[in-house]
Design a protein around this motif. Structure first.
Motif, PDB file in Angstrom:
ATOM      1  N   LEU A 233      26.064  59.913  -4.021  1.00  0.00           N
ATOM      2  CA  LEU A 233      26.593  60.828  -5.028  1.00  0.00           C
ATOM      3  C   LEU A 233      25.431  61.526  -5.733  1.00  0.00           C
ATOM      4  CD1 LEU A 233      29.307  58.393  -6.475  1.00  0.00           C
ATOM      5  CD2 LEU A 233      29.584  60.122  -4.679  1.00  0.00           C
ATOM      6  N   SER A 234      24.358  61.766  -4.978  1.00  0.00           N
ATOM      7  CA  SER A 234      23.118  62.253  -5.590  1.00  0.00           C
ATOM      8  C   SER A 234      22.800  63.715  -5.291  1.00  0.00           C
ATOM      9  CB  SER A 234      21.946  61.385  -5.128  1.00  0.00           C
ATOM     10  OG  SER A 234      21.906  61.348  -3.712  1.00  0.00           O
ATOM     11  N   SER A 235      23.572  64.362  -4.419  1.00  0.00           N
ATOM     12  CA  SER A 235      23.190  65.733  -4.048  1.00  0.00           C
ATOM     13  C   SER A 235      24.351  66.725  -4.064  1.00  0.00           C
ATOM     14  CB  SER A 235      22.519  65.738  -2.668  1.00  0.00           C
ATOM     15  OG  SER A 235      21.366  64.923  -2.688  1.00  0.00           O
ATOM     16  N   ASN A 236      25.441  66.355  -4.720  1.00  0.00           N
ATOM     17  CA  ASN A 236      26.588  67.263  -4.879  1.00  0.00           C
ATOM     18  C   ASN A 236      27.186  67.746  -3.562  1.00  0.00           C
ATOM     19  OD1 ASN A 236      26.107  66.864  -7.552  1.00  0.00           O
ATOM     20  ND2 ASN A 236      25.075  68.822  -7.867  1.00  0.00           N
ATOM     21  N   GLU A 237      27.097  66.888  -2.544  1.00  0.00           N
ATOM     22  CA  GLU A 237      27.738  67.190  -1.265  1.00  0.00           C
ATOM     23  C   GLU A 237      29.243  66.927  -1.393  1.00  0.00           C
ATOM     24  OE1 GLU A 237      25.158  64.313  -0.238  1.00  0.00           O
ATOM     25  OE2 GLU A 237      23.742  65.509   0.963  1.00  0.00           O
ATOM     26  N   THR A 238      30.023  67.538  -0.501  1.00  0.00           N
ATOM     27  CA  THR A 238      31.479  67.379  -0.598  1.00  0.00           C
ATOM     28  C   THR A 238      31.936  66.053   0.000  1.00  0.00           C
ATOM     29  OG1 THR A 238      33.622  68.236   0.119  1.00  0.00           O
ATOM     30  CG2 THR A 238      31.747  68.747   1.536  1.00  0.00           C
TER      31      THR A 238
ATOM     32  N   TRP B 255      39.878  64.748  -9.535  1.00  0.00           N
ATOM     33  CA  TRP B 255      38.925  63.674  -9.826  1.00  0.00           C
ATOM     34  C   TRP B 255      37.875  64.016 -10.876  1.00  0.00           C
ATOM     35  CZ3 TRP B 255      40.284  58.977  -8.863  1.00  0.00           C
ATOM     36  CH2 TRP B 255      41.244  58.753  -7.868  1.00  0.00           C
ATOM     37  N   LEU B 256      37.594  65.308 -11.083  1.00  0.00           N
ATOM     38  CA  LEU B 256      36.624  65.656 -12.135  1.00  0.00           C
ATOM     39  C   LEU B 256      37.137  65.220 -13.517  1.00  0.00           C
ATOM     40  CD1 LEU B 256      33.982  67.111 -13.109  1.00  0.00           C
ATOM     41  CD2 LEU B 256      35.332  69.225 -13.169  1.00  0.00           C
TER      42      LEU B 256
ATOM     43  N   ILE C   2      31.164  64.063  -7.799  1.00  0.00           N
ATOM     44  CA  ILE C   2      32.534  63.597  -7.592  1.00  0.00           C
ATOM     45  C   ILE C   2      32.670  63.249  -6.112  1.00  0.00           C
ATOM     46  CG2 ILE C   2      34.985  64.203  -7.723  1.00  0.00           C
ATOM     47  CD1 ILE C   2      33.484  64.056 -10.475  1.00  0.00           C
ATOM     48  N   GLY C   3      33.018  61.990  -5.828  1.00  0.00           N
ATOM     49  CA  GLY C   3      33.078  61.536  -4.446  1.00  0.00           C
ATOM     50  C   GLY C   3      34.501  61.332  -3.963  1.00  0.00           C
TER      51      GLY C   3
ATOM     52  N   ASN D  64      34.710  57.090  -6.425  1.00  0.00           N
ATOM     53  CA  ASN D  64      34.912  57.371  -7.850  1.00  0.00           C
ATOM     54  C   ASN D  64      35.374  56.129  -8.601  1.00  0.00           C
ATOM     55  OD1 ASN D  64      34.280  60.008  -7.206  1.00  0.00           O
ATOM     56  ND2 ASN D  64      36.421  60.655  -7.067  1.00  0.00           N
ATOM     57  N   ARG D  65      36.328  55.406  -8.007  1.00  0.00           N
ATOM     58  CA  ARG D  65      36.840  54.197  -8.677  1.00  0.00           C
ATOM     59  C   ARG D  65      35.743  53.151  -8.783  1.00  0.00           C
ATOM     60  NH1 ARG D  65      42.157  54.540  -9.675  1.00  0.00           N
ATOM     61  NH2 ARG D  65      43.409  55.944  -8.377  1.00  0.00           N
TER      62      ARG D  65
END
Ligand SMILES: *Cc1c(COP(=O)(O)O)cnc(C)c1O
Length: 373
Positions: free
Chosen positions: A38-43, A285-286, A350-351, A356-357
């Motif tokens: 969750l470190s590079s804003n990939e989808t 999720w955001l 946001i993963g 996310n959970r």
């Protein structure tokens, strides 16, 4: 006249060694079994299946040069966004274009402006072109038109504005962007970096197409790395006045977009459903992540993008470094943003639902442990 020889080995131009190399988000944790990056804003949705298929068709053509004008890709982008393909230039990621813009418009002693917590590539681009970086203060972790304008001098040649910005997730309303543009001297290039535009759900936001279309000094850059899920292929584009496209086309690498990026990019930009699914995922999720992290007692900067900036002020018994290590030990990789002047914050993409959970659960454990002392 050449410079006197003062060294027994080559030395780079002034400015080059002043650059702190860009440090990308981490991509692994030694020893962890399952990794949540969750470190590079990939989808979290991955690339479009059509893009993956298009990519595969290139395997038997690796020996051939691609089309250096990327005509079919520009046509596909133009069709999707309603833009004239002749006013589009593609690049090896939008980073390529951000660099080329500084290279084309800045010389030694010229100034380029960006904001305090603005995307770090701007400073690197300005310095590598031999220019002088000028940092405009932000208000509330948000770019401010008046502060940017107060930094303008006769040497200013370029202004970079990430809208929304990474790593803060904040944005400047379009009326403010227009006011900023209207007050800038006509010879200053205003670069609107809209890498996260698709994610924004705000009536007062616009990515800047209208400003580019009606002025001679505005450029909008976009990327295939984020919502389109093609970060690994390196593909970005810009929409700009014809004369700016002409300048960038003169200095770019003749094949700066490779053939796999070209074909996958066409398929990705045509897959509207895939992008819609990514938008819907983020819309759900955001706000969920923001609320859940706030419930733990941590401040979250309101974000309009696909990531959140979480604050760990040491005075309240937590620490960004300790939280980063705590998350990493459980396979969750987030982004430390000390290099952005935010040493007490972590940026988290946001993963998937699972990621996310897990982030919320682990952050809750971390805060409980930290506050127990
Ligand atoms: C991720 C990002 C980009 C995209 O860079 P690419 O080179 O296209 O991968 C551009 N600007 C900002 C602000 C970003 O966060």
């Amino acid at each position: 006249m050449s410079n006197p020889i003062t060294n027994d080995r080559p030395i780079p131009r002034p400015g080059v060694l002043a650059i702190d190399p860009y440090v990308p988000g981490k991509s692994g944790v030694p020893g962890a079994t399952k990794i949540y990056k969750l470190s590079s804003n990939e989808t979290p949705l991955g690339a479009s299946p059509h893009a993956i298929e298009a990519f595969a068709t290139l395997a038997s053509k690796l020996d051939l040069y691609p089309d250096g004008s990327v005509a079919r890709l520009r046509a596909a982008i133009g069709k999707r966004y309603g833009l004239d393909p002749d006013r589009l230039v593609c690049g090896n990621g939008s980073d390529d274009l951000l660099h080329l813009l500084s290279l084309a418009y800045l010389g030694p002693g010229d100034e380029g402006i960006f904001t305090t917590h603005g995307f770090l590539v701007y400073k690197i681009a300005i310095l590598s072109a031999g220019g002088t970086p000028v940092v405009a203060p932000e208000h509330n972790l948000t770019a401010n038109a008046d502060e940017i304008l107060a930094c303008v001098t006769p040497r200013t040649k370029i202004v970079y504005l990430a809208n929304p910005n990474n790593p803060t997730g904040t944005y400047m309303p379009f009326e403010e962007v227009k006011r900023l543009h209207a007050a800038l001297p006509k010879h200053v290039v205003l670069v609107l970096d809209a890498a996260y535009a698709e994610y924004v759900r705000r009536n007062d936001y616009a990515e800047g197409i209208e400003l580019v279309a009606t002025n001679e000094n505005v450029v909008m850059t976009r990327t295939f790395s984020k919502i389109f899920g093609l970060a690994n292929l390196r593909l970005g584009w810009m929409y700009a006045p014809a004369h700016i496209c002409g300048a960038i086309n003169r200095i770019r690498g003749p094949f700066n977009v490779n053939g796999t990026a070209l074909e996958a990019g066409i398929a990705a930009v045509e897959d509207v459903m895939h992008v819609e699914a990514a938008i819907a995922h983020n819309e759900k999720w955001l706000p969920w992540m923001t609320n859940e992290i706030e419930k733990i007692g941590l401040e979250v900067t309101p974000s309009v993008a696909n990531f959140v900036l979480v604050h760990f002020p040491e005075k309240s018994g937590v620490s960004a470094d300790a939280a980063d290590a705590f998350l990493a030990a459980r396979g969750i990789i987030v982004r430390a943003v000390g290099a952005y002047g935010l040493p007490d914050c972590l940026r988290m993409t946001i993963g998937t639902e699972e990621a996310n959970r897990l982030v919320v659960e682990v952050l809750r454990d971390y805060v409980a442990e930290a506050r127990r002392g």
